[in-house]
Design a protein around this motif. Structure first.
Motif, PDB file in Angstrom:
ATOM      1  N   PRO A  61      48.175  18.916  76.388  1.00 24.88           N
ATOM      2  CA  PRO A  61      49.214  19.303  75.716  1.00 24.88           C
ATOM      3  C   PRO A  61      49.706  20.595  76.406  1.00 24.88           C
ATOM      4  O   PRO A  61      49.126  21.276  77.248  1.00 24.88           O
ATOM      5  CB  PRO A  61      48.617  19.757  74.384  1.00 24.88           C
ATOM      6  N   TYR A  62      50.862  21.084  76.020  1.00 21.39           N
ATOM      7  CA  TYR A  62      51.355  22.264  76.669  1.00 21.39           C
ATOM      8  C   TYR A  62      52.147  23.168  75.495  1.00 21.39           C
ATOM      9  O   TYR A  62      52.865  22.592  74.565  1.00 21.39           O
ATOM     10  CB  TYR A  62      52.586  21.783  77.486  1.00 21.39           C
ATOM     11  N   TYR A  63      52.115  24.396  75.558  1.00 25.66           N
ATOM     12  CA  TYR A  63      52.354  25.452  74.190  1.00 25.66           C
ATOM     13  C   TYR A  63      53.351  26.216  75.008  1.00 25.66           C
ATOM     14  O   TYR A  63      53.139  27.115  76.280  1.00 25.66           O
ATOM     15  CB  TYR A  63      51.304  25.983  74.031  1.00 25.66           C
ATOM     16  N   GLU A 354      39.014  15.366  76.373  1.00 26.94           N
ATOM     17  CA  GLU A 354      39.172  15.446  77.832  1.00 26.94           C
ATOM     18  C   GLU A 354      40.413  16.212  78.186  1.00 26.94           C
ATOM     19  O   GLU A 354      40.348  16.681  79.425  1.00 26.94           O
ATOM     20  CB  GLU A 354      39.261  13.920  78.479  1.00 26.94           C
ATOM     21  N   ARG A 355      40.963  16.510  77.153  1.00 26.08           N
ATOM     22  CA  ARG A 355      42.182  17.611  77.704  1.00 26.08           C
ATOM     23  C   ARG A 355      42.122  19.010  77.216  1.00 26.08           C
ATOM     24  O   ARG A 355      41.174  19.358  76.420  1.00 26.08           O
ATOM     25  CB  ARG A 355      43.647  16.894  76.680  1.00 26.08           C
ATOM     26  N   ILE A 370      43.036  18.104  71.597  1.00 24.33           N
ATOM     27  CA  ILE A 370      43.333  16.731  71.435  1.00 24.33           C
ATOM     28  C   ILE A 370      42.244  16.019  71.834  1.00 24.33           C
ATOM     29  O   ILE A 370      41.856  16.107  72.967  1.00 24.33           O
ATOM     30  CB  ILE A 370      44.714  16.567  71.804  1.00 24.33           C
ATOM     31  N   ASP A 371      42.008  14.666  71.017  1.00 25.15           N
ATOM     32  CA  ASP A 371      40.810  13.823  71.514  1.00 25.15           C
ATOM     33  C   ASP A 371      41.566  12.734  72.307  1.00 25.15           C
ATOM     34  O   ASP A 371      42.719  12.445  72.209  1.00 25.15           O
ATOM     35  CB  ASP A 371      39.896  13.647  70.304  1.00 25.15           C
ATOM     36  N   SER A 372      40.621  11.693  72.502  1.00 30.45           N
ATOM     37  CA  SER A 372      41.358  10.693  73.448  1.00 30.45           C
ATOM     38  C   SER A 372      42.111   9.577  72.826  1.00 30.45           C
ATOM     39  O   SER A 372      42.806   8.771  73.218  1.00 30.45           O
ATOM     40  CB  SER A 372      40.172   9.992  74.139  1.00 30.45           C
ATOM     41  N   ILE A 376      45.016  15.461  67.002  1.00 33.26           N
ATOM     42  CA  ILE A 376      45.112  17.000  67.412  1.00 33.26           C
ATOM     43  C   ILE A 376      44.614  17.688  66.349  1.00 33.26           C
ATOM     44  O   ILE A 376      45.048  17.692  65.144  1.00 33.26           O
ATOM     45  CB  ILE A 376      46.627  17.524  67.872  1.00 33.26           C
ATOM     46  N   THR A 377      43.779  18.884  66.442  1.00 38.22           N
ATOM     47  CA  THR A 377      43.185  19.775  65.598  1.00 38.22           C
ATOM     48  C   THR A 377      43.236  21.098  65.862  1.00 38.22           C
ATOM     49  O   THR A 377      43.069  21.426  67.112  1.00 38.22           O
ATOM     50  CB  THR A 377      41.502  19.326  65.430  1.00 38.22           C
TER      51      THR A 377
END
Length: 382
Positions: A61-63, A354-355, A370-372, A376-377
């Motif tokens: 993910p990108y913020y 993994e991210r 975020i999980d595979s 997203i949490t």
């Protein structure tokens, strides 16, 4: 574990770990470190904004500016408001994606599994242009001086005009017989591009024409088998204060002078997920699950945390006084920055994380993970 259908078949990082462990079964239980919880971690919100994220593909993910940008293998690209986790825009592309999103200027860049490279409008996700490259893109793109740098899985690096997608130059190096599926994203600074290659080499290029400025061997391949000789630089190098920092799988962590490509120092340590350069420290997630802190000036060890040994970790990020790393058992691990003490493990998922986690600049200071499966949490320390 990824099958070795041919000698050219790339391995997923986790598959390599299994292959290196003699007699290891795919069903072997993951380590479950016993930790006395010393901080309270609150789950603020959770949602399912994207689909499953295949291992080995570049979907961190990108913020940026209050927005979190996400992509998945089905072709969805999404922008959400970080504070409310509400959808800003959603775009479906025609082909399965393999990398992105990367935000640069007013554009969002993503790539697909057949070499398609796309620029979208950052405000609404509207497609701006598309370019066709030679093979699957397995690394996040980067942009500098109006040039987008995209790395294909077949050893080619492309410089594209950010406004039109026109190809400006191409750089190519042969790929060793056996490699990790994961590819290192290029690092950019001014007119320079530095890319870590399979085989343990760093190369610096001129962004205007792709010409080579210098090459440096970070780690020499050694061993009798192709697996033993793997020295991929799979984690993104970091350029800072006139030096390039990089790490190789089954190799070394090193600092290299940006001007000349000559070595400043190196340490024998292996990583494919990478490291965080923060002030005077380098925090690194090792291939074996150990977490290290090194002095960036000379590579001296400040501390080492071994309680997560045997787990596959994400690249670390800093959050206040803590170092945050996800793992393949579905936990988020909180280490104290000053000494590496494991302060808490937060179970988020039954599938791997993994991210690289994302730390927002919002006032409430959230960590997004975020999980595979694409869930997203948002977390924070109470």
């Amino acid at each position: 574990m990824a099958r070795l259908r041919t000698i050219k078949q790339a391995l997923l990082p986790g598959a390599v770990l299994v292959a290196l462990s003699a007699g290891c079964s795919l069903q072997k239980p993951l380590p479950e470190p016993q930790v006395e919880e010393k901080i309270d971690v609150e789950v603020v919100r959770s949602s399912w904004p994207v689909g499953r994220l295949e291992a080995g593909l570049a979907f961190d993910p990108y913020y940026a500016d209050g927005q979190i940008y996400l992509a998945d293998g089905r072709g969805w690209v999404k922008s959400i408001e970080a504070e409310q986790a509400s959808k800003r825009w959603l775009r479906k592309l025609d082909k399965p994606l393999s990398a992105g999103p990367k935000v640069a200027g007013e554009k969002v860049f993503v790539a697909d599994r057949k070499g398609g490279f796309y620029a979208l409008n950052r405000e609404d996700g509207e497609p701006l242009w598309e370019a066709q490259l030679s093979s699957e893109i397995l690394a996040e793109p980067r942009m500098t001086r109006g040039v987008v740098i995209a790395r294909a899985g077949n050893g080619r690096l492309y410089g594209l005009d950010a406004e039109s997608g026109e190809r400006l130059w191409m750089f190519e190096r042969s790929v060793p017989p056996l490699t990790l599926r994961q590819r290192s994203a290029p690092a950019v600074s001014g007119s320079s591009v530095v890319v870590g290659l399979e085989g343990g080499r760093l190369v610096a290029l001129d962004v205007t024409d792709g010409s080579v400025r210098w090459e440096h061997t970070l780690s020499e391949p050694r061993g009798r088998t192709e697996l033993e000789r793997m020295r991929d630089i799979a984690a993104e190098p970091v350029i800072d204060r006139g030096a390039v920092y990089a790490v190789a799988y089954q190799g070394e962590l090193a600092a290299v002078r940006m001007a000349t490509g000559s070595s400043q120092w190196s340490r024998s340590v292996s990583s494919f997920s990478g490291f965080l350069l923060d002030n005077e420290e380098i925090y690194l997630a090792g291939t074996d699950g150990r977490v290290w802190s090194f002095d960036r000036r000379n590579g001296a060890t400040a501390w080492r945390q071994e309680k997560l040994e045997g787990l596959s970790l994400t690249r670390p990020v800093a959050y206040g006084d803590y170092l945050v790393v996800g793992d393949n058992a579905g936990y988020v691990n909180w280490l104290r920055l000053r000494d590496g003490e494991l302060m808490a493990r937060t179970r988020l998922s039954s599938v791997p994380i993994e991210r690289t986690p994302v730390v927002t600049s919002a006032e409430d200071g959230l960590v997004w993970v975020i999980d595979s499966r694409g869930r997203i949490t948002a977390l924070r320390v109470d």
